[in-house]
Scaffold this active site. Structure first.
Site, PDB file in Angstrom:
ATOM      1  N   LYS A  55       1.634   2.946  -4.637  1.00  0.00           N
ATOM      2  CA  LYS A  55       2.501   2.067  -3.841  1.00  0.00           C
ATOM      3  C   LYS A  55       3.933   2.583  -3.882  1.00  0.00           C
ATOM      4  O   LYS A  55       4.601   2.716  -2.857  1.00  0.00           O
ATOM      5  CB  LYS A  55       2.458   0.627  -4.407  1.00  0.00           C
ATOM      6  CG  LYS A  55       1.115  -0.077  -4.196  1.00  0.00           C
ATOM      7  CD  LYS A  55       1.016  -1.387  -4.980  1.00  0.00           C
ATOM      8  CE  LYS A  55      -0.394  -1.945  -4.933  1.00  0.00           C
ATOM      9  NZ  LYS A  55      -0.625  -3.104  -5.797  1.00  0.00           N
ATOM     10  N   GLN A  99       1.327  -6.984 -10.524  1.00  0.00           N
ATOM     11  CA  GLN A  99       0.042  -6.284 -10.476  1.00  0.00           C
ATOM     12  C   GLN A  99      -0.993  -7.033 -11.311  1.00  0.00           C
ATOM     13  O   GLN A  99      -0.756  -7.401 -12.460  1.00  0.00           O
ATOM     14  CB  GLN A  99       0.223  -4.841 -10.987  1.00  0.00           C
ATOM     15  CG  GLN A  99      -1.012  -3.960 -10.874  1.00  0.00           C
ATOM     16  CD  GLN A  99      -1.448  -3.708  -9.437  1.00  0.00           C
ATOM     17  OE1 GLN A  99      -0.631  -3.709  -8.515  1.00  0.00           O
ATOM     18  NE2 GLN A  99      -2.737  -3.489  -9.226  1.00  0.00           N
ATOM     19  N   ASP A 122       2.517 -10.185  -1.658  1.00  0.00           N
ATOM     20  CA  ASP A 122       1.070 -10.089  -1.890  1.00  0.00           C
ATOM     21  C   ASP A 122       0.330 -11.285  -1.276  1.00  0.00           C
ATOM     22  O   ASP A 122      -0.890 -11.258  -1.154  1.00  0.00           O
ATOM     23  CB  ASP A 122       0.800 -10.106  -3.404  1.00  0.00           C
ATOM     24  CG  ASP A 122       0.282  -8.778  -3.927  1.00  0.00           C
ATOM     25  OD1 ASP A 122      -0.266  -8.003  -3.115  1.00  0.00           O
ATOM     26  OD2 ASP A 122       0.422  -8.534  -5.132  1.00  0.00           O
TER      27      ASP A 122
HETATM   28  N1  GUN Z   1      -4.955  -5.678  -8.275  1.00  0.00           N
HETATM   29  C1  GUN Z   1      -5.905  -5.153  -7.447  1.00  0.00           C
HETATM   30  N2  GUN Z   1      -5.521  -5.239  -6.163  1.00  0.00           N
HETATM   31  C2  GUN Z   1      -4.295  -5.823  -6.169  1.00  0.00           C
HETATM   32  C3  GUN Z   1      -3.382  -6.178  -5.129  1.00  0.00           C
HETATM   33  O1  GUN Z   1      -3.607  -5.974  -3.921  1.00  0.00           O
HETATM   34  N3  GUN Z   1      -2.225  -6.759  -5.543  1.00  0.00           N
HETATM   35  C4  GUN Z   1      -1.961  -6.994  -6.856  1.00  0.00           C
HETATM   36  N4  GUN Z   1      -0.817  -7.591  -7.147  1.00  0.00           N
HETATM   37  N5  GUN Z   1      -2.783  -6.686  -7.833  1.00  0.00           N
HETATM   38  C5  GUN Z   1      -3.949  -6.098  -7.482  1.00  0.00           C
END
Ligand code: GUN
Length: 292
Positions: A55, A99, A122
Site C-alpha cells: 500500500k 491493519q 477502509d
Molecule cells: N487485513 C486484510 N485485509 C485488510 C484490509 O483491506 N484492510 C485492513 N485494514 N486490514 C486488512
C-alpha cells in the site's frame, strides 16, 4: 456480457483507475492538498507487513503521502486509541487505516469505533458499515469495492443472477454480500452467503452464476463444484510451498481445474489484490476532497 478474455485482470484495471485518479490528484495538489494516509500496524505479522508495504509503495509512486505507525504486539487499547485520536485531529491526515487482524487482547471493534468516520478509508467503522447496509453513500471497504469495479468495467451484469459468497468476514464477505444485493446498477443479484457453519458449501457453489471466494483456503474450489460458464472472483491469497523450496501464491479456486469451465475468473496474483490497493487510493483521495 462483453469480455474479450476470460481473465479479469486487476493489474490492467487498476492502471486505468490510477490514470483516471491522476486528474483528481492534480486538482487537489493545485490547492496544496496532498492526499495522506496513516497506517497503524501492530506486531510483526509477515502477511500484514507485506500488505502495508504494498500500500505504502503505491502511495509513494503516485506522489501521495503514506506513513506507517508501528506498535509492538503488547500495545494497549488505550495507546492505540490515543494515537487514533491524535490522527483524527491532524488536518494533514485524511485517511486512517488500522491493519487487521489485531492481537487477541485488543478489542478491534473498540479501535475501529475510535476512527473519525470521515477518515475511515477502509469503511470498517460501524457508522459507515451501517450506511453501506442501508444503501447510502459512504466509504466502501476496499476489496468489495474493487470486486464491484470488475463487474462494472467488464460489463458483467449480475442483476437477477445468483451470487454465492463464501466467507462472512467484515473485510470482504459481509460487505460484498450487501453490495451485490443492493438495488443498484451493476448489483441487484440474489446473494447467498456461505460460511464455516454451512453444512455443504459446494451445494451452493454448484448453483451459482458468480462465486466470490473469500475464505483463505488454497485450491478449495474445483471444477466439480461449479456449473458451466460461471464466473469466479477469487479473493484468496494463499502461500503454499512449491517443489523448489520456495512458495507459490494460489487462490481459493484451483485455477487449473476450473479454467476451462468458467466464463470469467480473477487470477491470483494479479486479480483482486491490485484492485484493493487502487480502491484504498481512491478512498483516500475521496477523503481529502472534503477539503476542497
Ligand atoms: N487485513 C486484510 N485485509 C485488510 C484490509 O483491506 N484492510 C485492513 N485494514 N486490514 C486488512
Amino acid at each position: 456480457m462483453n469480455i474479450d478474455s476470460k481473465i479479469l485482470s486487476g493489474l490492467d484495471l487498476s492502471k486505468i483507475i490510477y490514470s483516471q485518479l491522476s486528474k483528481r490528484i492534480e486538482v487537489l495538489k493545485s490547492q496544496s492538498i496532498i492526499p495522506s494516509l496513516a497506517v497503524i500496524l501492530v506486531g510483526d505479522n509477515s502477511a500484514s507487513k507485506i500488505y502495508v508495504n504494498n500500500k505504502t509503495k503505491r502511495f509513494t509512486q503516485l506522489g501521495l503521502n503514506s506513513s506507517t505507525v508501528n506498535f509492538s504486539i503488547d500495545v494497549t487499547e488505550q495507546e492505540l486509541i490515543n494515537k487514533i485520536s491524535e490522527l483524527n485531529n491532524e488536518d494533514t491526515c485524511h485517511g486512517i487505516l488500522v491493519q487487521l487482524p489485531l492481537p487477541k487482547h485488543i478489542n478491534s471493534e473498540k479501535i475501529l469505533l475510535s476512527i473519525d468516520p470521515e477518515k475511515d478509508v477502509d469503511g470498517f467503522h460501524p457508522f459507515n458499515l451501517g450506511k453501506l447496509a442501508s444503501g447510502n453513500p459512504t466509504f466502501i471497504p476496499c476489496t468489495p469495492k474493487g470486486i464491484m469495479r470488475f463487474f462494472e468495467h467488464y460489463a458483467i451484469d449480475i442483476s437477477g443472477k445468483h451470487v454465492v459468497v463464501v466467507g462472512r468476514s467484515n473485510i470482504v464477505g459481509r460487505p460484498i454480500s450487501i453490495l451485490t444485493s443492493l438495488k443498484n446498477k451493476y448489483s441487484n443479484a440474489t446473494t447467498t452467503i456461505c460460511h464455516s457453519g454451512t453444512s455443504d458449501i459446494y451445494h451452493y457453489t454448484k448453483m451459482a452464476d458468480v462465486v466470490i471466494l473469500a475464505l483463505g483456503s488454497p485450491n478449495f474450489l474445483k471444477s466439480d463444484h461449479i456449473k458451466d460458464g460461471s464466473i469466479i472472483i477469487d479473493v484468496g491469497i494463499n502461500r503454499i510451498k512449491n517443489n523448489d523450496n520456495g512458495y507459490d501464491l494460489v487462490g481459493d479456486a484451483d485455477y487449473e481445474s476450473v479454467i476451462d469451465k468458467v466464463s470469467a475468473i480473477t487470477p491470483v496474483p494479479g486479480g483482486v489484490g491490485p484492485m484493493t490497493i487502487a480502491m484504498l487510493v481512491e478512498n483516500t483521495i475521496e477523503a481529502s476532497e472534503r477539503l476542497l
